[in-house]
Design an enzyme around this catalytic site. Structure first.
Site, PDB file in Angstrom:
ATOM      1  N   GLU A  89     -19.797  21.019 -15.475  1.00  0.00           N
ATOM      2  CA  GLU A  89     -20.099  19.626 -15.822  1.00  0.00           C
ATOM      3  C   GLU A  89     -19.183  18.671 -15.061  1.00  0.00           C
ATOM      4  O   GLU A  89     -19.603  17.596 -14.622  1.00  0.00           O
ATOM      5  CB  GLU A  89     -19.971  19.422 -17.328  1.00  0.00           C
ATOM      6  N   SER A 118       0.837  -1.208   0.000  1.00  0.00           N
ATOM      7  CA  SER A 118       0.000   0.000   0.000  1.00  0.00           C
ATOM      8  C   SER A 118       0.872   1.259   0.000  1.00  0.00           C
ATOM      9  O   SER A 118       0.358   2.367   0.074  1.00  0.00           O
ATOM     10  CB  SER A 118      -0.935   0.009   1.212  1.00  0.00           C
ATOM     11  N   THR A 166     -40.267  26.014  -9.809  1.00  0.00           N
ATOM     12  CA  THR A 166     -40.470  24.677  -9.242  1.00  0.00           C
ATOM     13  C   THR A 166     -40.751  23.786 -10.448  1.00  0.00           C
ATOM     14  O   THR A 166     -41.339  24.246 -11.442  1.00  0.00           O
ATOM     15  CB  THR A 166     -41.658  24.615  -8.254  1.00  0.00           C
ATOM     16  N   SER A 218     -15.083  24.111 -28.403  1.00  0.00           N
ATOM     17  CA  SER A 218     -15.249  22.867 -29.142  1.00  0.00           C
ATOM     18  C   SER A 218     -14.180  22.804 -30.221  1.00  0.00           C
ATOM     19  O   SER A 218     -13.849  23.817 -30.832  1.00  0.00           O
ATOM     20  CB  SER A 218     -16.645  22.837 -29.769  1.00  0.00           C
ATOM     21  N   ASN A 235      -1.770  -2.238  13.417  1.00  0.00           N
ATOM     22  CA  ASN A 235      -3.221  -2.030  13.479  1.00  0.00           C
ATOM     23  C   ASN A 235      -3.593  -0.755  14.236  1.00  0.00           C
ATOM     24  O   ASN A 235      -4.425   0.030  13.779  1.00  0.00           O
ATOM     25  CB  ASN A 235      -3.903  -3.242  14.117  1.00  0.00           C
ATOM     26  N   TYR A 256      -9.270  -6.036  13.262  1.00  0.00           N
ATOM     27  CA  TYR A 256      -8.592  -5.693  12.013  1.00  0.00           C
ATOM     28  C   TYR A 256      -8.640  -6.829  11.002  1.00  0.00           C
ATOM     29  O   TYR A 256      -8.417  -7.988  11.334  1.00  0.00           O
ATOM     30  CB  TYR A 256      -7.118  -5.322  12.270  1.00  0.00           C
ATOM     31  N   ASN A 268     -18.362  26.029 -23.680  1.00  0.00           N
ATOM     32  CA  ASN A 268     -19.007  25.004 -22.850  1.00  0.00           C
ATOM     33  C   ASN A 268     -18.658  25.161 -21.376  1.00  0.00           C
ATOM     34  O   ASN A 268     -17.523  25.485 -21.040  1.00  0.00           O
ATOM     35  CB  ASN A 268     -18.573  23.612 -23.318  1.00  0.00           C
ATOM     36  N   GLN A 292      -7.309  -2.159   4.488  1.00  0.00           N
ATOM     37  CA  GLN A 292      -6.327  -1.409   3.705  1.00  0.00           C
ATOM     38  C   GLN A 292      -7.011  -0.661   2.550  1.00  0.00           C
ATOM     39  O   GLN A 292      -6.467   0.297   2.010  1.00  0.00           O
ATOM     40  CB  GLN A 292      -5.245  -2.357   3.164  1.00  0.00           C
ATOM     41  N   LYS A 338     -18.812  27.507 -29.950  1.00  0.00           N
ATOM     42  CA  LYS A 338     -19.144  26.923 -28.649  1.00  0.00           C
ATOM     43  C   LYS A 338     -18.321  27.497 -27.496  1.00  0.00           C
ATOM     44  O   LYS A 338     -17.136  27.736 -27.623  1.00  0.00           O
ATOM     45  CB  LYS A 338     -18.932  25.400 -28.675  1.00  0.00           C
ATOM     46  N   LYS A 346      -8.054   3.621   2.492  1.00  0.00           N
ATOM     47  CA  LYS A 346      -7.294   4.848   2.290  1.00  0.00           C
ATOM     48  C   LYS A 346      -7.548   5.497   0.927  1.00  0.00           C
ATOM     49  O   LYS A 346      -7.694   6.716   0.837  1.00  0.00           O
ATOM     50  CB  LYS A 346      -5.795   4.570   2.490  1.00  0.00           C
TER      51      LYS A 346
HETATM   52  N1  ARG Z   1      -1.037  -1.361   5.310  1.00  0.00           N
HETATM   53  C1  ARG Z   1      -1.939  -1.825   6.307  1.00  0.00           C
HETATM   54  C2  ARG Z   1      -3.264  -1.093   6.178  1.00  0.00           C
HETATM   55  O1  ARG Z   1      -3.316  -0.173   5.479  1.00  0.00           O
HETATM   56  C3  ARG Z   1      -1.384  -1.588   7.661  1.00  0.00           C
HETATM   57  C4  ARG Z   1      -1.912  -2.497   8.709  1.00  0.00           C
HETATM   58  C5  ARG Z   1      -1.433  -3.862   8.470  1.00  0.00           C
HETATM   59  N2  ARG Z   1      -1.742  -4.725   9.564  1.00  0.00           N
HETATM   60  C6  ARG Z   1      -1.685  -6.055   9.442  1.00  0.00           C
HETATM   61  N3  ARG Z   1      -1.980  -6.745  10.473  1.00  0.00           N
HETATM   62  N4  ARG Z   1      -1.408  -6.632   8.320  1.00  0.00           N
HETATM   63  O2  ARG Z   1      -4.237  -1.453   6.758  1.00  0.00           O
END
Ligand code: ARG
Length: 458
Positions: free
Chosen positions: A290, A23, A155, A277, A110, A317, A285, A322, A283, A325
């Site tokens: 949009e 990640s 309306t 355009s 975690n 967890y 736009n 993951q 045009k 994010k």
């Molecule tokens: N990269 C992981 C996440 O975004 C971090 C936590 C990982 N924890 C684990 N027990 N594998 O969640």
């Protein structure tokens, strides 16, 4: 590169799995929060004598150097850097040696990741509060400048009653004011500390979580470790906030798209927020609007996608988390752009008051005609019918409603008198609506005053 969790493994990770699992390419955005959390944790470990003062200083300085490398774009991500937490710890080890191995005592990724995310979102969301307030500001400024501009109110997208343009603008300013307050409330709600919860069961070294909370600027600690490592309600709430704010932006964008069409011609977008355009030379736009409307869909997708991700998770967890994010970052980026573009479009568009006025038509005063009779003592339900009959009469004769003669009107009801002429006045109709919340000049100015008071509050 040996894995932080590699001890019990004898087999290698499939390189494809390696890429699937990492990640770092997105959670690197949280490098600063990760360092801040670790620096606070170093202090907490020192207070429990797990680190000597000297070790703590070494770790703190090392962490600072890692942070500097990120800030100066010198941090080198290496093969095997799975996420921001492992990358920072790996680099810390390279800089300060084996003492780096003490940093993670009693901590888990975690509680670490949950802490990093809250820290990151707290700063990010505060920036969005500022942009949302600025959006309210430009809308209120415009409303004040153009207080005397009248336009048809709709309306069902059918002409309904005359209103002030400012009244229309402020209807959105109030939504954005609510959005700013709502985000501040969400920040307050999630500003509690997960760190010190371990992997799930709690911290075995009695680290002082209240101290950690204070050091990191949290309002308090999350009181259940199982919850602390798994609670992502703050992400859900943020995504909902982003979605709702985009609903407001998108609806306003839609209004302006309609109003900027040649058929309406009420507003013209600045060139800076329009495009042409490649084929049709004439045009211009409203691409900015949009895109704002389109990006709303993107944010709703992030929200519903994330709710799908969490809805079936067993307790505490799971790696599914993951996936929290990217929606958070994407919604942030989208709102970061959208709020500013919306504000700039509003600040720079041209308003064609003459076109708005020319679109007002006497039939929009049919309600006022009914109200005229109400003031003469006729029950409203009857006056509604009488005014409706007048509209029909004018329509059948293909003449404007205000050209019916007093004799015509009297044939519909004896209470019509010469002063019925006063009904055919748009300003009068507008300023009649003077109860709080109405479109009269004093009540619109009152809204401006109240929004300005709110804007001056910190
Ligand atoms: N990269 C992981 C996440 O975004 C971090 C936590 C990982 N924890 C684990 N027990 N594998 O969640």
């Amino acid at each position: 590169m040996a894995k932080l969790w590699g001890g019990r493994f004898s087999g290698k990770t499939d390189p494809l799995m390696e890429r699937f699992n990492e990640s770092i390419h997105f959670d690197r955005r949280m490098f600063k929060a990760d360092i801040q959390g670790s620096q606070a944790y170093v202090k907490a470990l020192q207070l429990k004598d797990i680190l000597t003062a000297e070790e703590a200083t070494t770790l703190d300085k090392g962490l600072q150097q890692v942070c500097n490398e990120w800030e100066q774009d010198q941090f080198e991500i290496k093969n095997g850097d799975e996420d921001i937490h492992t990358a920072n710890e790996r680099r810390l080890g390279e800089l300060v040696g084996s003492v780096a191995g003490k940093l993670h005592t009693g901590r888990s990724r975690n509680d670490q990741v949950a802490t990093d995310m809250r820290l990151w979102l707290r700063d990010a969301a505060r920036e969005l509060v500022t942009f949302t307030r600025e959006l309210v500001q430009v809308t209120v400024d415009r409303a004040e400048q153009e207080i005397d501009v009248l336009l048809p109110g709709y309306t069902h997208l059918q002409r309904a009653q005359p209103i002030r343009w400012s009244h229309f603008l402020l209807s959105y300013a109030w939504l954005w004011q609510q959005d700013a307050e709502r985000l501040e409330q969400i920040i307050d709600r999630f500003n509690y500390l997960p760190l010190g919860s371990g992997a799930l069961a709690g911290n075995p070294f009695q680290v002082d979580r209240e101290f950690l909370a204070q050091t990191l600027g949290f309002r308090g600690v999350i009181e259940n470790s199982l919850l602390a490592v798994s609670d992502r309600d703050f992400v859900s709430e943020f995504l909902f906030w982003a979605s709702l704010t985009m609903v407001h932006i998108s609806r306003f964008a839609e209004d302006l798209i309609i109003y900027s069409s040649s058929e309406f011609g009420y507003v013209a977008l600045a060139d800076a927020y329009s495009t042409g355009s490649s084929l049709m030379p004439q045009k211009k736009n409203p691409d900015s609007l949009e895109l704002l409307r389109g990006k709303a869909g993107r944010v709703f997708g992030q929200m519903s996608g994330f709710l799908m991700t969490v809805k079936g998770l067993p307790s505490t967890y799971n790696k599914d988390l993951q996936e929290d994010k990217e929606p958070m970052f994407d919604a942030f980026d989208t709102l970061h752009g959208s709020l500013q573009i919306m504000a700039r479009v509003i600040a720079t568009m041209t308003v064609h008051a003459d076109r708005m006025k020319a679109s007002l038509s006497p039939d929009m005063l049919a309600t006022d005609l009914a109200e005229y009779l109400v003031r003469k003592g006729v029950p409203f339900r009857e006056t509604h019918h009488i005014s409706g009959a007048a509209v029909r009469m004018a329509e059948e004769r293909r003449v404007p409603l205000n050209t019916l003669s007093l004799t015509d009107l009297k044939s519909l009801h004896p209470s019509f008198e010469a002063d019925v002429q006063d009904v055919w006045n748009y300003e009068r109709s507008i300023d009649n609506r003077a109860s709080i919340g109405g479109t009269s000049k004093p009540t619109v100015l009152q809204q401006i005053t109240h929004l300005r008071e709110w804007l001056t509050k910190a």
